[in-house]
Design an enzyme around this catalytic site. Structure first.
Site, PDB file in Angstrom:
ATOM      1  N   TYR A  52       0.827  -1.220   0.000  1.00 36.29           N
ATOM      2  CA  TYR A  52       0.000   0.000   0.000  1.00 36.29           C
ATOM      3  C   TYR A  52       0.859   1.267   0.000  1.00 36.29           C
ATOM      4  O   TYR A  52       0.446   2.282  -0.561  1.00 36.29           O
ATOM      5  CB  TYR A  52      -1.010  -0.024   1.161  1.00 36.29           C
ATOM      6  CG  TYR A  52      -2.088  -1.063   0.909  1.00 36.29           C
ATOM      7  CD1 TYR A  52      -3.157  -0.784   0.051  1.00 36.29           C
ATOM      8  CD2 TYR A  52      -2.000  -2.338   1.445  1.00 36.29           C
ATOM      9  CE1 TYR A  52      -4.116  -1.749  -0.234  1.00 36.29           C
ATOM     10  CE2 TYR A  52      -2.958  -3.313   1.170  1.00 36.29           C
ATOM     11  CZ  TYR A  52      -4.012  -3.013   0.326  1.00 36.29           C
ATOM     12  OH  TYR A  52      -4.950  -3.966   0.035  1.00 36.29           O
ATOM     13  N   ARG A  55       1.457   1.712  -3.627  1.00 33.63           N
ATOM     14  CA  ARG A  55       0.255   2.211  -4.316  1.00 33.63           C
ATOM     15  C   ARG A  55       0.076   3.709  -4.034  1.00 33.63           C
ATOM     16  O   ARG A  55      -0.269   4.487  -4.895  1.00 33.63           O
ATOM     17  CB  ARG A  55      -1.006   1.472  -3.857  1.00 33.63           C
ATOM     18  CG  ARG A  55      -1.024  -0.038  -4.026  1.00 33.63           C
ATOM     19  CD  ARG A  55      -1.337  -0.445  -5.447  1.00 33.63           C
ATOM     20  NE  ARG A  55      -0.217  -0.222  -6.331  1.00 33.63           N
ATOM     21  CZ  ARG A  55       0.924  -0.926  -6.312  1.00 33.63           C
ATOM     22  NH1 ARG A  55       1.114  -1.892  -5.465  1.00 33.63           N
ATOM     23  NH2 ARG A  55       1.905  -0.648  -7.148  1.00 33.63           N
ATOM     24  N   GLN A  89     -15.738   2.054  -5.415  1.00 33.00           N
ATOM     25  CA  GLN A  89     -14.976   0.950  -4.816  1.00 33.00           C
ATOM     26  C   GLN A  89     -13.495   1.272  -4.849  1.00 33.00           C
ATOM     27  O   GLN A  89     -12.683   0.524  -4.322  1.00 33.00           O
ATOM     28  CB  GLN A  89     -15.207  -0.336  -5.616  1.00 33.00           C
ATOM     29  CG  GLN A  89     -16.648  -0.795  -5.647  1.00 33.00           C
ATOM     30  CD  GLN A  89     -16.831  -1.916  -6.668  1.00 33.00           C
ATOM     31  OE1 GLN A  89     -16.666  -3.076  -6.378  1.00 33.00           O
ATOM     32  NE2 GLN A  89     -17.174  -1.542  -7.889  1.00 33.00           N
ATOM     33  N   HIS A 107     -14.765   1.210  -0.133  1.00 34.04           N
ATOM     34  CA  HIS A 107     -13.655   0.304   0.178  1.00 34.04           C
ATOM     35  C   HIS A 107     -12.480   1.032   0.835  1.00 34.04           C
ATOM     36  O   HIS A 107     -11.370   0.505   0.883  1.00 34.04           O
ATOM     37  CB  HIS A 107     -13.188  -0.432  -1.087  1.00 34.04           C
ATOM     38  CG  HIS A 107     -14.161  -1.484  -1.545  1.00 34.04           C
ATOM     39  ND1 HIS A 107     -14.095  -2.094  -2.780  1.00 34.04           N
ATOM     40  CD2 HIS A 107     -15.228  -2.044  -0.912  1.00 34.04           C
ATOM     41  CE1 HIS A 107     -15.091  -2.981  -2.883  1.00 34.04           C
ATOM     42  NE2 HIS A 107     -15.788  -2.960  -1.782  1.00 34.04           N
ATOM     43  N   CYS A 134       0.828   6.396  15.805  1.00 35.96           N
ATOM     44  CA  CYS A 134      -0.402   7.097  15.413  1.00 35.96           C
ATOM     45  C   CYS A 134      -0.276   8.555  15.851  1.00 35.96           C
ATOM     46  O   CYS A 134       0.020   8.821  17.021  1.00 35.96           O
ATOM     47  CB  CYS A 134      -1.604   6.442  16.083  1.00 35.96           C
ATOM     48  SG  CYS A 134      -3.120   7.409  15.909  1.00 35.96           S
ATOM     49  N   THR A 175     -16.525  -1.532 -13.517  1.00 36.52           N
ATOM     50  CA  THR A 175     -16.405  -2.549 -12.472  1.00 36.52           C
ATOM     51  C   THR A 175     -16.778  -3.917 -13.038  1.00 36.52           C
ATOM     52  O   THR A 175     -17.725  -4.033 -13.822  1.00 36.52           O
ATOM     53  CB  THR A 175     -17.233  -2.168 -11.215  1.00 36.52           C
ATOM     54  OG1 THR A 175     -17.119  -3.216 -10.249  1.00 36.52           O
ATOM     55  CG2 THR A 175     -18.691  -1.899 -11.524  1.00 36.52           C
ATOM     56  N   SER A 176     -16.012  -4.940 -12.613  1.00 38.21           N
ATOM     57  CA  SER A 176     -16.138  -6.259 -13.238  1.00 38.21           C
ATOM     58  C   SER A 176     -17.271  -7.100 -12.678  1.00 38.21           C
ATOM     59  O   SER A 176     -17.560  -8.175 -13.188  1.00 38.21           O
ATOM     60  CB  SER A 176     -14.821  -7.023 -13.059  1.00 38.21           C
ATOM     61  OG  SER A 176     -14.575  -7.220 -11.676  1.00 38.21           O
TER      62      SER A 176
END
Ligand code: OAD
Length: 231
Positions: A52, A55, A89, A107, A134, A175-176
């Site tokens: 991530y 990404r 999403q 999501h 945090c 979207t699939s």
């Protein structure tokens, strides 16, 4: 006219972000379950944090920008105001950058972290991992990507179902139809609200039969045209 639009990875493909289910069945070289499930995270947290972080870094490259399809949906919202809802999403922030305001990222969001100690959702543009503190509660060992993984409950479900039950037009874009509950939204919109339904995608999705009308092609070409048509 009340409109609900659901988007998936296909709307961001032409902005340079790869879809989840490429022809090789992998997401950026990984099996989806390894990087998008609580089990995968428990097994190998380092890989998941790194994935991530990569990404997020990619999303923040200057060449990654909203495309004509994102902009067309922002234009539709400008005209419809509170009668419009965009459910995505996608965990990228390209709809937001295109100007969409009535937007529910079901999501999660790549540019946020989630703290399991204080339940905070700090904005996050850099890297983070297990050792990162945090910023809200100061504890380390509790931050994870603010992304909904397989087996977890998507976000904003109550608001989404309320809007679906009242909409006159429902469209699913890029979207699939592999992932529920999103793949079933069309049924809810049709059954509960009698909505007109449109699928806009590069190719027929797994659930294309559930839609009254399908338009197939690149999102940057078919979405602006569809927005013109329904306005
Ligand atoms: P997928 O990767 O499963 O599907 C993307 C769809 O977009 C495919 O049907 C493509 O044919 C289509 N597509 C590709 N390029 C396009 C273009 N230029 N214009 C229009 N359509 C195009 O992505 P999603 O359906 O979004 O969940 O995947 C759903 C969820 O599965 C994701 O949100 C993610 C993943 O696991 C989580 O991370 C929780």
């Amino acid at each position: 006219m009340r409109v609900v639009v659901l988007t998936g990875a296909g709307i961001s493909a032409e902005s340079g972000i790869r879809t989840f289910r490429g022809s090789d069945g992998l997401w950026e070289g990984h099996h989806i379950e390894d990087v998008a499930s609580p089990d995968g995270f428990r097994r190998d947290p380092d890989t998941v944090y790194r994935f991530y972080n990569d990404r997020r870094r990619q999303l923040l490259q200057p060449e990654i920008q909203p495309n004509a399809a994102h902009l067309a949906l922002a234009r539709l919202e400008e005209k419809l105001g509170d009668d419009f809802l965009l459910v995505t999403q996608n965990i990228d922030d390209l709809h937001k950058r295109a100007g969409s305001l009535r937007l529910l990222p079901m999501h999660g969001e790549l540019r946020r972290a989630r703290c399991s100690a204080c339940l905070g959702l700090p904005d996050w543009d850099g890297d983070f991992d297990e050792k990162t503190k945090c910023p809200a509660c100061g504890k380390s060992g509790h931050l994870r990507p603010h992304v909904v993984w397989f087996g977890e409950m998507p976000l904003y479900m109550e608001d989404i179902y309320t809007a679906l039950a009242q909409c006159e037009v429902f469209a699913a874009i890029g979207t699939s139809g592999n992932v529920y509950p999103a793949a079933g939204f069309v049924d809810v919109a049709r059954r509960q609200a009698g909505a007109r339904s449109f699928e806009l995608n590069l190719e027929k999705s797994l659930v294309h039969n559930a839609f009254e009308e399908g338009r197939y092609g690149k999102a940057t070409e078919i979405v602006p045209k569809w927005v013109d048509d329904i306005l």
